[in-house]
Scaffold this motif. Structure first.
Motif, PDB file in Angstrom:
ATOM      1  N   GLY A   1       0.778  -1.233   0.000  1.00 17.91           N
ATOM      2  CA  GLY A   1       0.000   0.000   0.000  1.00 17.91           C
ATOM      3  C   GLY A   1       0.808   1.281   0.000  1.00 17.91           C
ATOM      4  O   GLY A   1       0.280   2.349  -0.328  1.00 17.91           O
ATOM      5  N   ASP A   2       2.093   1.188   0.350  1.00 17.21           N
ATOM      6  CA  ASP A   2       2.925   2.396   0.331  1.00 17.21           C
ATOM      7  C   ASP A   2       2.962   3.034  -1.057  1.00 17.21           C
ATOM      8  O   ASP A   2       3.145   4.255  -1.179  1.00 17.21           O
ATOM      9  CB  ASP A   2       4.351   2.060   0.770  1.00 17.21           C
ATOM     10  N   ALA A   3       2.778   2.217  -2.099  1.00 16.57           N
ATOM     11  CA  ALA A   3       2.809   2.746  -3.469  1.00 16.57           C
ATOM     12  C   ALA A   3       1.688   3.751  -3.726  1.00 16.57           C
ATOM     13  O   ALA A   3       1.784   4.573  -4.650  1.00 16.57           O
ATOM     14  CB  ALA A   3       2.711   1.593  -4.473  1.00 16.57           C
ATOM     15  N   LEU A   4       0.644   3.720  -2.908  1.00 13.71           N
ATOM     16  CA  LEU A   4      -0.467   4.654  -3.086  1.00 13.71           C
ATOM     17  C   LEU A   4      -0.050   6.100  -2.814  1.00 13.71           C
ATOM     18  O   LEU A   4      -0.641   7.039  -3.364  1.00 13.71           O
ATOM     19  CB  LEU A   4      -1.624   4.281  -2.157  1.00 13.71           C
ATOM     20  N   HIS A   5       0.939   6.275  -1.947  1.00 24.96           N
ATOM     21  CA  HIS A   5       1.306   7.618  -1.499  1.00 24.96           C
ATOM     22  C   HIS A   5       2.658   8.071  -2.023  1.00 24.96           C
ATOM     23  O   HIS A   5       3.211   9.054  -1.524  1.00 24.96           O
ATOM     24  CB  HIS A   5       1.282   7.684   0.031  1.00 24.96           C
ATOM     25  N   THR A   6       3.173   7.388  -3.039  1.00 26.63           N
ATOM     26  CA  THR A   6       4.439   7.820  -3.635  1.00 26.63           C
ATOM     27  C   THR A   6       4.379   9.274  -4.070  1.00 26.63           C
ATOM     28  O   THR A   6       5.338  10.037  -3.903  1.00 26.63           O
ATOM     29  CB  THR A   6       4.787   6.920  -4.839  1.00 26.63           C
TER      30      THR A   6
ATOM     31  N   LEU B   1     -14.923  15.411  -4.010  1.00 21.40           N
ATOM     32  CA  LEU B   1     -14.133  14.188  -3.923  1.00 21.40           C
ATOM     33  C   LEU B   1     -12.816  14.410  -4.655  1.00 21.40           C
ATOM     34  O   LEU B   1     -12.801  14.677  -5.850  1.00 21.40           O
ATOM     35  CB  LEU B   1     -14.887  13.013  -4.544  1.00 21.40           C
ATOM     36  N   SER B   2     -11.715  14.313  -3.921  1.00 23.22           N
ATOM     37  CA  SER B   2     -10.385  14.478  -4.480  1.00 23.22           C
ATOM     38  C   SER B   2      -9.661  13.135  -4.409  1.00 23.22           C
ATOM     39  O   SER B   2      -9.337  12.645  -3.319  1.00 23.22           O
ATOM     40  CB  SER B   2      -9.612  15.545  -3.690  1.00 23.22           C
ATOM     41  N   LEU B   3      -9.430  12.524  -5.568  1.00 21.75           N
ATOM     42  CA  LEU B   3      -8.797  11.209  -5.644  1.00 21.75           C
ATOM     43  C   LEU B   3      -7.396  11.346  -6.235  1.00 21.75           C
ATOM     44  O   LEU B   3      -7.197  12.070  -7.210  1.00 21.75           O
ATOM     45  CB  LEU B   3      -9.608  10.264  -6.536  1.00 21.75           C
ATOM     46  N   HIS B   4      -6.466  10.629  -5.652  1.00 23.30           N
ATOM     47  CA  HIS B   4      -5.104  10.562  -6.168  1.00 23.30           C
ATOM     48  C   HIS B   4      -4.902   9.126  -6.652  1.00 23.30           C
ATOM     49  O   HIS B   4      -4.680   8.214  -5.851  1.00 23.30           O
ATOM     50  CB  HIS B   4      -4.106  10.947  -5.088  1.00 23.30           C
ATOM     51  N   LEU B   5      -5.064   8.936  -7.946  1.00 20.75           N
ATOM     52  CA  LEU B   5      -5.088   7.601  -8.530  1.00 20.75           C
ATOM     53  C   LEU B   5      -3.657   7.150  -8.819  1.00 20.75           C
ATOM     54  O   LEU B   5      -2.986   7.691  -9.697  1.00 20.75           O
ATOM     55  CB  LEU B   5      -5.928   7.626  -9.805  1.00 20.75           C
ATOM     56  N   ALA B   6      -3.199   6.166  -8.047  1.00 22.98           N
ATOM     57  CA  ALA B   6      -1.824   5.686  -8.181  1.00 22.98           C
ATOM     58  C   ALA B   6      -1.745   4.615  -9.263  1.00 22.98           C
ATOM     59  O   ALA B   6      -2.651   3.775  -9.378  1.00 22.98           O
ATOM     60  CB  ALA B   6      -1.339   5.115  -6.851  1.00 22.98           C
ATOM     61  N   PRO B   7      -0.670   4.591 -10.040  1.00 23.25           N
ATOM     62  CA  PRO B   7      -0.535   3.597 -11.105  1.00 23.25           C
ATOM     63  C   PRO B   7      -0.089   2.246 -10.558  1.00 23.25           C
ATOM     64  O   PRO B   7       1.012   1.763 -10.831  1.00 23.25           O
ATOM     65  CB  PRO B   7       0.525   4.230 -12.023  1.00 23.25           C
ATOM     66  N   VAL B   8      -0.964   1.628  -9.771  1.00 21.87           N
ATOM     67  CA  VAL B   8      -0.667   0.331  -9.168  1.00 21.87           C
ATOM     68  C   VAL B   8      -1.961  -0.461  -9.056  1.00 21.87           C
ATOM     69  O   VAL B   8      -3.036   0.114  -8.836  1.00 21.87           O
ATOM     70  CB  VAL B   8      -0.010   0.506  -7.768  1.00 21.87           C
ATOM     71  N   ILE B   9      -1.889  -1.762  -9.248  1.00 17.91           N
ATOM     72  CA  ILE B   9      -3.016  -2.680  -9.029  1.00 17.91           C
ATOM     73  C   ILE B   9      -2.672  -3.519  -7.810  1.00 17.91           C
ATOM     74  O   ILE B   9      -1.684  -4.266  -7.819  1.00 17.91           O
ATOM     75  CB  ILE B   9      -3.251  -3.562 -10.267  1.00 17.91           C
ATOM     76  N   LEU B  10      -3.450  -3.387  -6.747  1.00 16.21           N
ATOM     77  CA  LEU B  10      -3.148  -4.073  -5.493  1.00 16.21           C
ATOM     78  C   LEU B  10      -3.800  -5.456  -5.398  1.00 16.21           C
ATOM     79  O   LEU B  10      -3.330  -6.312  -4.668  1.00 16.21           O
ATOM     80  CB  LEU B  10      -3.581  -3.203  -4.307  1.00 16.21           C
ATOM     81  N   GLY B  11      -4.886  -5.663  -6.094  1.00 16.50           N
ATOM     82  CA  GLY B  11      -5.523  -6.973  -6.112  1.00 16.50           C
ATOM     83  C   GLY B  11      -6.435  -7.260  -4.951  1.00 16.50           C
ATOM     84  O   GLY B  11      -7.367  -8.063  -5.054  1.00 16.50           O
ATOM     85  N   ALA B  12      -6.201  -6.609  -3.814  1.00 16.77           N
ATOM     86  CA  ALA B  12      -7.027  -6.794  -2.618  1.00 16.77           C
ATOM     87  C   ALA B  12      -6.677  -5.668  -1.655  1.00 16.77           C
ATOM     88  O   ALA B  12      -5.719  -4.925  -1.863  1.00 16.77           O
ATOM     89  CB  ALA B  12      -6.767  -8.148  -1.982  1.00 16.77           C
TER      90      ALA B  12
ATOM     91  N   THR C   1      -2.532  10.296 -10.945  1.00 20.05           N
ATOM     92  CA  THR C   1      -3.470  11.162 -11.651  1.00 20.05           C
ATOM     93  C   THR C   1      -4.392  11.754 -10.594  1.00 20.05           C
ATOM     94  O   THR C   1      -5.108  11.026  -9.900  1.00 20.05           O
ATOM     95  CB  THR C   1      -4.289  10.384 -12.690  1.00 20.05           C
ATOM     96  N   HIS C   2      -4.338  13.058 -10.440  1.00 21.84           N
ATOM     97  CA  HIS C   2      -5.106  13.752  -9.410  1.00 21.84           C
ATOM     98  C   HIS C   2      -6.439  14.192 -10.013  1.00 21.84           C
ATOM     99  O   HIS C   2      -6.471  14.967 -10.971  1.00 21.84           O
ATOM    100  CB  HIS C   2      -4.322  14.943  -8.886  1.00 21.84           C
ATOM    101  N   LEU C   3      -7.521  13.701  -9.446  1.00 15.04           N
ATOM    102  CA  LEU C   3      -8.864  13.935  -9.971  1.00 15.04           C
ATOM    103  C   LEU C   3      -9.704  14.658  -8.928  1.00 15.04           C
ATOM    104  O   LEU C   3      -9.719  14.268  -7.761  1.00 15.04           O
ATOM    105  CB  LEU C   3      -9.529  12.589 -10.304  1.00 15.04           C
TER     106      LEU C   3
END
Length: 204
Positions: free
Chosen positions: A31-36, A161-172, A197-199
């Motif tokens: 999950g650390d990849a979400l906040h890179t 709603l402010s989403l920071h979409l990280a380029p990672v697939i975590l699977g669960a 990608t900041h949405l």
């Protein structure tokens, strides 16, 4: 005008943590990849982080997230709200049972045990007071966790709603969106960087 903003990082497959999150593994496995993006030197990432932090008049979080950030491996003088900017705004924690002790005593904590709506209302009051004091519009930011933001969306407490979409697939992990009524959003901005990608959406 004070807005209620849900702000969170998410994987491409819709998770806000990896598998097996807990007090000693707050973002779960991988999950650390979400906040890179929050620790990036990319100018657009830095701008998104600084603008979001600067407009925070109060921050709402759930009890499980509080246990992570206030735990032994949680926030310190270098890692906190806004990454390098440790919590200037007041924090409102929605919880059924307030903690008996707090490690991060230098931060302004309020614990609300009467539900999420009351926690958001308390945070709005703090943000509006800060807005008057500083002479500028400040917002309430719901920083998580996923269940808290999901519940706020379902209860129609969220305006942006402010989403920071990280380029990672975590699977669960912890999903942000679970079963609920369809919602129409209005897209306000898209900022693509090397790490996310900041949405930004208005929530109808």
């Amino acid at each position: 005008m004070t807005r209620i903003i849900a702000d969170i990082s998410m994987s491409l497959d819709g998770y806000v943590t990896g598998p097996d999150p807990g007090p000693n593994n707050g973002l779960g496995t991988g999950g650390d990849a979400l906040h890179t993006w929050a620790f990036s030197d990319d100018p657009d990432d830095l701008r998104v982080l600084r603008e979001g932090t600067a407009r925070s008049g109060a921050v709402v979080l759930g009890r499980r997230l509080f246990d992570v950030v206030d735990g032994p491996g949680g926030w310190d003088d270098t890692v906190g709200y806004g990454a390098g900017e440790v919590g200037a705004p007041p924090f409102v924690v929605v919880t059924g049972s307030p903690p008996t002790t707090v490690r991060l005593t230098a931060l302004d904590w309020t614990f609300v045990s009467t539900g999420l709506a009351d926690a958001v209302a308390a945070a709005r009051g703090r943000a509006e007071a800060a807005s008057r004091e500083r002479g500028e519009d400040l917002d309430v930011v719901l920083m998580g966790g996923g269940a808290t933001i999901g519940s706020a969306l379902a209860a129609r407490l969220v305006e942006v709603l402010s989403l920071h979409l990280a380029p990672v697939i975590l699977g669960a992990g912890t999903p942000l969106f679970t079963d609920g009524a369809p919602r129409a959003l209005v897209q306000r901005s898209v900022t693509a960087t090397t790490t996310a990608t900041h949405l930004v959406y208005d929530v109808g």
